[in-house]
Scaffold this motif. Structure first.
Motif, PDB file in Angstrom:
ATOM      1  N   ALA A 133      -8.102  12.992  -9.257  1.00 21.27           N
ATOM      2  CA  ALA A 133      -7.139  12.028  -9.802  1.00 21.27           C
ATOM      3  C   ALA A 133      -5.718  12.384  -9.377  1.00 21.27           C
ATOM      4  O   ALA A 133      -4.768  11.708  -9.772  1.00 21.27           O
ATOM      5  N   ARG A 134      -5.574  13.406  -8.569  1.00 20.05           N
ATOM      6  CA  ARG A 134      -4.257  13.776  -8.028  1.00 20.05           C
ATOM      7  C   ARG A 134      -4.018  12.952  -6.758  1.00 20.05           C
ATOM      8  O   ARG A 134      -4.050  13.467  -5.637  1.00 20.05           O
ATOM      9  N   LEU A 135      -3.773  11.678  -6.955  1.00 15.96           N
ATOM     10  CA  LEU A 135      -3.736  10.751  -5.826  1.00 15.96           C
ATOM     11  C   LEU A 135      -2.628  11.051  -4.828  1.00 15.96           C
ATOM     12  O   LEU A 135      -2.782  10.799  -3.631  1.00 15.96           O
ATOM     13  N   ASP A 136      -1.526  11.581  -5.300  1.00 18.52           N
ATOM     14  CA  ASP A 136      -0.421  11.851  -4.378  1.00 18.52           C
ATOM     15  C   ASP A 136      -0.760  12.952  -3.370  1.00 18.52           C
ATOM     16  O   ASP A 136      -0.053  13.115  -2.370  1.00 18.52           O
ATOM     17  N   ASP A 137      -1.841  13.704  -3.631  1.00 17.31           N
ATOM     18  CA  ASP A 137      -2.299  14.698  -2.663  1.00 17.31           C
ATOM     19  C   ASP A 137      -2.993  14.033  -1.475  1.00 17.31           C
ATOM     20  O   ASP A 137      -3.178  14.662  -0.428  1.00 17.31           O
ATOM     21  N   PHE A 138      -3.377  12.773  -1.637  1.00 18.30           N
ATOM     22  CA  PHE A 138      -4.144  12.078  -0.609  1.00 18.30           C
ATOM     23  C   PHE A 138      -3.456  10.815  -0.095  1.00 18.30           C
ATOM     24  O   PHE A 138      -3.669  10.423   1.055  1.00 18.30           O
ATOM     25  N   ILE A 139      -2.668  10.167  -0.947  1.00 17.87           N
ATOM     26  CA  ILE A 139      -2.041   8.891  -0.602  1.00 17.87           C
ATOM     27  C   ILE A 139      -0.594   9.137  -0.203  1.00 17.87           C
ATOM     28  O   ILE A 139       0.186   9.696  -0.969  1.00 17.87           O
ATOM     29  N   ALA A 140      -0.220   8.688   0.993  1.00 20.10           N
ATOM     30  CA  ALA A 140       1.120   8.955   1.527  1.00 20.10           C
ATOM     31  C   ALA A 140       2.123   7.907   1.055  1.00 20.10           C
ATOM     32  O   ALA A 140       1.803   6.724   0.947  1.00 20.10           O
ATOM     33  N   GLN A 141       3.335   8.357   0.792  1.00 15.07           N
ATOM     34  CA  GLN A 141       4.417   7.437   0.435  1.00 15.07           C
ATOM     35  C   GLN A 141       4.919   6.689   1.659  1.00 15.07           C
ATOM     36  O   GLN A 141       5.293   5.517   1.578  1.00 15.07           O
ATOM     37  N   GLU A 142       4.933   7.365   2.801  1.00 11.27           N
ATOM     38  CA  GLU A 142       5.422   6.771   4.040  1.00 11.27           C
ATOM     39  C   GLU A 142       4.244   6.313   4.883  1.00 11.27           C
ATOM     40  O   GLU A 142       3.281   7.044   5.077  1.00 11.27           O
ATOM     41  N   ALA A 143       4.332   5.078   5.368  1.00 13.82           N
ATOM     42  CA  ALA A 143       3.221   4.483   6.097  1.00 13.82           C
ATOM     43  C   ALA A 143       3.365   4.691   7.605  1.00 13.82           C
ATOM     44  O   ALA A 143       4.450   4.949   8.118  1.00 13.82           O
ATOM     45  N   SER A 144       2.242   4.571   8.286  1.00 12.54           N
ATOM     46  CA  SER A 144       2.229   4.615   9.746  1.00 12.54           C
ATOM     47  C   SER A 144       1.116   3.696  10.240  1.00 12.54           C
ATOM     48  O   SER A 144       0.211   3.338   9.494  1.00 12.54           O
ATOM     49  N   ASP A 145       1.205   3.302  11.497  1.00  8.87           N
ATOM     50  CA  ASP A 145       0.169   2.480  12.137  1.00  8.87           C
ATOM     51  C   ASP A 145       0.015   1.106  11.494  1.00  8.87           C
ATOM     52  O   ASP A 145      -1.045   0.487  11.632  1.00  8.87           O
ATOM     53  N   LEU A 146       1.025   0.631  10.778  1.00  8.72           N
ATOM     54  CA  LEU A 146       0.974  -0.700  10.177  1.00  8.72           C
ATOM     55  C   LEU A 146       2.220  -1.478  10.572  1.00  8.72           C
ATOM     56  O   LEU A 146       3.285  -0.889  10.805  1.00  8.72           O
ATOM     57  N   SER A 147       2.085  -2.803  10.640  1.00  9.19           N
ATOM     58  CA  SER A 147       3.223  -3.633  11.011  1.00  9.19           C
ATOM     59  C   SER A 147       3.262  -4.882  10.146  1.00  9.19           C
ATOM     60  O   SER A 147       2.257  -5.260   9.525  1.00  9.19           O
ATOM     61  N   ALA A 148       4.410  -5.532  10.097  1.00  4.21           N
ATOM     62  CA  ALA A 148       4.596  -6.728   9.281  1.00  4.21           C
ATOM     63  C   ALA A 148       3.576  -7.802   9.653  1.00  4.21           C
ATOM     64  O   ALA A 148       3.324  -8.059  10.830  1.00  4.21           O
ATOM     65  N   GLY A 149       2.981  -8.398   8.631  1.00  4.48           N
ATOM     66  CA  GLY A 149       2.002  -9.453   8.834  1.00  4.48           C
ATOM     67  C   GLY A 149       0.577  -8.975   8.907  1.00  4.48           C
ATOM     68  O   GLY A 149      -0.358  -9.778   8.846  1.00  4.48           O
ATOM     69  N   GLN A 150       0.370  -7.674   9.039  1.00  3.09           N
ATOM     70  CA  GLN A 150      -0.989  -7.141   9.187  1.00  3.09           C
ATOM     71  C   GLN A 150      -1.782  -7.267   7.895  1.00  3.09           C
ATOM     72  O   GLN A 150      -1.278  -7.022   6.807  1.00  3.09           O
ATOM     73  N   GLN A 151      -3.043  -7.664   8.013  1.00  7.70           N
ATOM     74  CA  GLN A 151      -3.917  -7.756   6.836  1.00  7.70           C
ATOM     75  C   GLN A 151      -4.398  -6.370   6.450  1.00  7.70           C
ATOM     76  O   GLN A 151      -4.744  -5.563   7.310  1.00  7.70           O
ATOM     77  N   VAL A 152      -4.417  -6.094   5.143  1.00  5.86           N
ATOM     78  CA  VAL A 152      -4.804  -4.780   4.640  1.00  5.86           C
ATOM     79  C   VAL A 152      -5.661  -4.936   3.393  1.00  5.86           C
ATOM     80  O   VAL A 152      -5.712  -6.006   2.781  1.00  5.86           O
ATOM     81  N   SER A 153      -6.345  -3.867   3.025  1.00  7.49           N
ATOM     82  CA  SER A 153      -7.089  -3.851   1.767  1.00  7.49           C
ATOM     83  C   SER A 153      -6.213  -3.211   0.695  1.00  7.49           C
ATOM     84  O   SER A 153      -5.479  -2.254   0.967  1.00  7.49           O
ATOM     85  N   LEU A 154      -6.288  -3.741  -0.523  1.00  5.35           N
ATOM     86  CA  LEU A 154      -5.451  -3.257  -1.624  1.00  5.35           C
ATOM     87  C   LEU A 154      -6.316  -2.845  -2.806  1.00  5.35           C
ATOM     88  O   LEU A 154      -7.325  -3.476  -3.103  1.00  5.35           O
ATOM     89  N   LEU A 155      -5.882  -1.819  -3.486  1.00  6.36           N
ATOM     90  CA  LEU A 155      -6.430  -1.440  -4.784  1.00  6.36           C
ATOM     91  C   LEU A 155      -5.259  -1.426  -5.750  1.00  6.36           C
ATOM     92  O   LEU A 155      -4.266  -0.718  -5.528  1.00  6.36           O
ATOM     93  N   ILE A 156      -5.352  -2.223  -6.809  1.00  9.07           N
ATOM     94  CA  ILE A 156      -4.257  -2.334  -7.765  1.00  9.07           C
ATOM     95  C   ILE A 156      -4.167  -1.042  -8.575  1.00  9.07           C
ATOM     96  O   ILE A 156      -5.149  -0.602  -9.183  1.00  9.07           O
ATOM     97  N   ALA A 157      -2.972  -0.436  -8.597  1.00 14.24           N
ATOM     98  CA  ALA A 157      -2.781   0.839  -9.295  1.00 14.24           C
ATOM     99  C   ALA A 157      -2.057   0.627 -10.618  1.00 14.24           C
ATOM    100  O   ALA A 157      -2.683   0.326 -11.628  1.00 14.24           O
ATOM    101  N   ASP A 158      -0.736   0.747 -10.645  1.00 18.00           N
ATOM    102  CA  ASP A 158      -0.031   0.674 -11.919  1.00 18.00           C
ATOM    103  C   ASP A 158       1.241  -0.158 -11.803  1.00 18.00           C
ATOM    104  O   ASP A 158       1.777  -0.363 -10.720  1.00 18.00           O
ATOM    105  N   LYS A 159       1.704  -0.621 -12.963  1.00 18.40           N
ATOM    106  CA  LYS A 159       2.916  -1.444 -13.006  1.00 18.40           C
ATOM    107  C   LYS A 159       4.154  -0.567 -12.985  1.00 18.40           C
ATOM    108  O   LYS A 159       4.157   0.551 -13.492  1.00 18.40           O
ATOM    109  N   THR A 160       5.225  -1.114 -12.391  1.00 17.06           N
ATOM    110  CA  THR A 160       6.526  -0.457 -12.412  1.00 17.06           C
ATOM    111  C   THR A 160       7.544  -1.468 -12.933  1.00 17.06           C
ATOM    112  O   THR A 160       7.201  -2.606 -13.240  1.00 17.06           O
TER     113      THR A 160
END
Length: 285
Positions: A133-160
């Protein structure tokens, strides 16, 4: 090379009492239990199976699909808790262990049978499949290999305060802004999304709708489909509230106005005071 915690294509080698044995290469034969053997399967066949460790830490194969594989994030239900940690239902006979050392301090007091938690499935240092459950150990804040308009898969996490955090492609954090959300979103839901923008700080802004013309084209087709289902007329117009437009068509008011404008120019609809009407093909021209 055998991938534990993932799907593999393995050759069947022999049939014995417990089931069908598959060639695991350097890891030896791997059992596919009798109840899971496809009808007609025989030695020499190539089978698509998920490989994991059973309750005695032996490699075993299954044709069933777990709720998550190694490298994926999932919203899983807690079945039991003991001194080793929490045991999660991931859709296979052997529950997935969430060790205590993989539980953030603020989460531990909430983990009990019947509750859900968001975890990454990974292989630990001992070679066992586990959850963290320590997601920040696996999920990066900064993205790579993605560009505007690209289709992606999402998992809804938490509200801010400004929107909803999502996990993008099981790899990056992204943000859906409040003014881009027109439907209820529940934690743990999976959605198709689109990269709205890769910001200068390499953070991801995400949208639930396709960008640009693709978004308008998709909305236009959706409007036509709804009109056909409703006898050619719907009491929804560009004066309708955004909530109603989204409830009916699943798009923002801005996209709706662009779509009906395009359909009007193409003479596929008429825009009336009380709504929009499908133009009969026989009346065109």
């Amino acid at each position: 090379m055998l991938m534990i915690g993932s799907r593999n294509r393995l050759a069947a080698t022999r049939i014995a009492g417990p089931g069908l044995f598959l060639d695991g290469g350097d890891d030896g034969d791997i059992l596919l239990p009798t109840r899971l053997v496809p009808v007609g399967a025989k030695p020499g066949d190539i089978l698509d199976v998920f490989v994991y460790l059973d309750s005695e830490d032996r490699l075993v194969a299954t044709t069933e699909q777990p709720l998550a594989e190694v490298g994926e994030v999932a919203w899983l239900k807690v079945r039991d808790v003991n001194d080793a940690g929490a045991f999660l239902d991931w859709g296979l006979p052997k529950d997935l262990l969430l060790p205590y050392n993989e539980q953030p301090r603020e989460l531990k007091r909430f983990i009990e049978p019947g509750r859900y938690c968001m975890v990454m499935v990974f292989v630990d240092d001992s070679g066992r499949i586990a959850a963290s459950a320590r997601l920040d150990d696996f999920i990066a804040q900064e993205a790579s290999d993605l560009s505007a308009g690209q289709q992606v898969s999402l998992l809804i996490a938490d509200k801010t305060e400004i929107g909803v955090r999502v996990i993008v492609n099981n790899r990056f954090w992204g943000l859906l802004y409040t003014d881009e959300i027109f439907q209820p979103l529940q934690r743990g839901e999976k959605h198709v999304g689109y990269v709205r923008k890769l910001r200068i700080d390499q953070r991801l802004d995400i949208s639930l709708s396709p960008p640009g013309r693709g978004k308008t084209d998709a909305a236009s087709q959706g409007i036509l489909d709804q009109l056909e289902k409703n006898g050619g007329f719907m009491a929804v117009s560009d004066k309708s509230p955004p909530e109603l437009i989204y409830k009916v068509f699943g798009v923002s008011k801005k996209v709706f106005k662009q779509a009906i404008g395009a359909l009007y120019k193409e003479r596929r609809i008429t825009i009336e005071t009380g709504g929009i009407r499908l133009v009969d093909d026989t009346s065109k021209g």
